[in-house]
Every structure is written in C-alpha cells, then in structure tokens.
Scaffold this active site. Structure first.
Site, PDB file in Angstrom:
ATOM      1  N   LYS A  11       0.844  -1.187   0.000  1.00  0.00           N
ATOM      2  CA  LYS A  11       0.000   0.000   0.000  1.00  0.00           C
ATOM      3  C   LYS A  11       0.880   1.238   0.000  1.00  0.00           C
ATOM      4  O   LYS A  11       1.998   1.239   0.514  1.00  0.00           O
ATOM      5  CB  LYS A  11      -0.930   0.026   1.211  1.00  0.00           C
ATOM      6  CG  LYS A  11      -0.199   0.249   2.517  1.00  0.00           C
ATOM      7  CD  LYS A  11      -1.129   0.723   3.599  1.00  0.00           C
ATOM      8  CE  LYS A  11      -0.381   0.991   4.879  1.00  0.00           C
ATOM      9  NZ  LYS A  11       0.387   2.222   4.891  1.00  0.00           N
ATOM     10  N   VAL A  96      10.845  -4.388   3.847  1.00  0.00           N
ATOM     11  CA  VAL A  96      10.472  -4.363   5.257  1.00  0.00           C
ATOM     12  C   VAL A  96      10.748  -2.972   5.836  1.00  0.00           C
ATOM     13  O   VAL A  96      11.747  -2.331   5.494  1.00  0.00           O
ATOM     14  CB  VAL A  96      11.262  -5.449   6.026  1.00  0.00           C
ATOM     15  CG1 VAL A  96      10.989  -5.385   7.511  1.00  0.00           C
ATOM     16  CG2 VAL A  96      10.915  -6.823   5.473  1.00  0.00           C
ATOM     17  N   ALA A  98       9.382  -0.119   5.293  1.00  0.00           N
ATOM     18  CA  ALA A  98       9.433   0.934   4.282  1.00  0.00           C
ATOM     19  C   ALA A  98       8.132   1.727   4.220  1.00  0.00           C
ATOM     20  O   ALA A  98       7.952   2.558   3.333  1.00  0.00           O
ATOM     21  CB  ALA A  98       9.742   0.326   2.914  1.00  0.00           C
ATOM     22  N   LEU A 100       5.231   0.526   3.470  1.00  0.00           N
ATOM     23  CA  LEU A 100       4.409   0.010   2.377  1.00  0.00           C
ATOM     24  C   LEU A 100       3.403  -1.037   2.844  1.00  0.00           C
ATOM     25  O   LEU A 100       2.728  -1.654   2.014  1.00  0.00           O
ATOM     26  CB  LEU A 100       5.308  -0.569   1.280  1.00  0.00           C
ATOM     27  CG  LEU A 100       6.243   0.431   0.606  1.00  0.00           C
ATOM     28  CD1 LEU A 100       7.199  -0.284  -0.339  1.00  0.00           C
ATOM     29  CD2 LEU A 100       5.446   1.489  -0.140  1.00  0.00           C
ATOM     30  N   ASP A 137      -3.398  -1.303  10.241  1.00  0.00           N
ATOM     31  CA  ASP A 137      -3.479  -1.230   8.779  1.00  0.00           C
ATOM     32  C   ASP A 137      -4.085  -2.479   8.150  1.00  0.00           C
ATOM     33  O   ASP A 137      -4.371  -2.495   6.953  1.00  0.00           O
ATOM     34  CB  ASP A 137      -2.088  -1.030   8.165  1.00  0.00           C
ATOM     35  CG  ASP A 137      -1.596   0.402   8.255  1.00  0.00           C
ATOM     36  OD1 ASP A 137      -2.406   1.300   8.554  1.00  0.00           O
ATOM     37  OD2 ASP A 137      -0.392   0.615   8.016  1.00  0.00           O
TER      38      ASP A 137
END
Length: 156
Positions: A11, A96, A98, A100, A137
């Site tokens: 994401k 990892v 990051a 995202l 998330d």
C-alpha cells in the site's frame, strides 16, 4: 492438508495526517491509501491446534508470535471460536519497514486464505474484526483499493 496461496499487495500512503494522541495510546490519523501491484505471496496451510509458524525468505523476520501474520491467524481462529493452527510461508517482495504495509498486507492475506480454507466461515464483519485484532493497517489491506482511513486506520 490443502494450502491456499494469495497475493499480499503493498500500500502507498498518498497522504498522512497525524491529528493527535488518543487515550488508548494510539494516534488519530487521516490517510489516503492506495494498493499497488508490488506484492508478497502468502501460502497458508491449516495445522494442528496451537501450532502457528510463519517462514519467509528473509531470515531477520520473526517466525512466531511476533510476526503479524501469526497474530492474524490467531485472531482468525479466535473469531471463529475454535482452536486452530497455521503454517504460513511468505515470499517477501515488499521491502520491510518501508511504510508500504508489507506485514499488514501479509496478515490480511492470511485472513483471506484461512477464510477460504474454512469455506468462508467468517462474514465480512467478523473478518474485519479479526483484522483489527491483528493491526491497525490490516483492515485496509484486507479491503485494498483506494480509501480514506481515519481513527487508528479502522474507519474506512
């Protein structure tokens, strides 16, 4: 036992506003998130009750209860109201730490895979609740697409 493999899409946070600290220790957020094509592959196989493990192609990622994918599997069986176990194999492509959503998307993929293995035993509402147990998330990663997320990330 059969196994299911599902993609876990990264994401992007297109915007992120931190609105203040909440009484529960989390922060109120307002984010615009978007799924992208970068994805891990997550393979899940049901295992004996209490047997939870996640393996990845990255040696520094925890394999036990500190892994959010394992936490998601435990949350799934808690929502189902029965003992369970899961062997999880994650082929990491999402970097990892990051920002995202790699761990969260892996956790969401575990929920989708376990629900498929269990014939869709959890409806969307109960699957979403299990996602919230796994992490802030994870509900967004379960839904994917483009979304405005608020609160801890649970209001989509």
């Amino acid at each position: 036992m059969s196994a299911v493999t599902v993609p876990a899409r990264a994401k992007l946070n297109l915007s992120l506003d931190v609105l203040g600290k909440r009484p529960d220790g989390f922060h109120d957020l307002r984010m615009v998130m978007l799924s992208c094509s970068l994805a891990d592959d997550v393979t899940v196989e049901e295992a004996s009750a209490g047997d939870y493990v996640a393996h990845t192609n990255r040696t520094y990622i925890p394999t036990g209860d500190k892994n959010v994918a394992v936490k998601a599997a435990r949350a799934y069986y808690a929502a189902l109201g029965r003992e369970g176990g899961a062997h999880i194999k994650i082929t990491k492509r999402i970097p990892v730490c990051a920002g995202l959503g790699g761990g969260s998307s892996d956790a969401a993929a575990v929920l989708r895979a376990l629900n498929e293995l269990n014939g869709g035993a959890l409806d969307d509402e109960r699957l979403y609740a299990a996602a919230m147990e796994a992490g802030s998330d994870v509900p967004y990663c379960l839904m994917g697409g483009a979304a405005l997320a608020e609160g801890r990330g649970e209001k989509l």
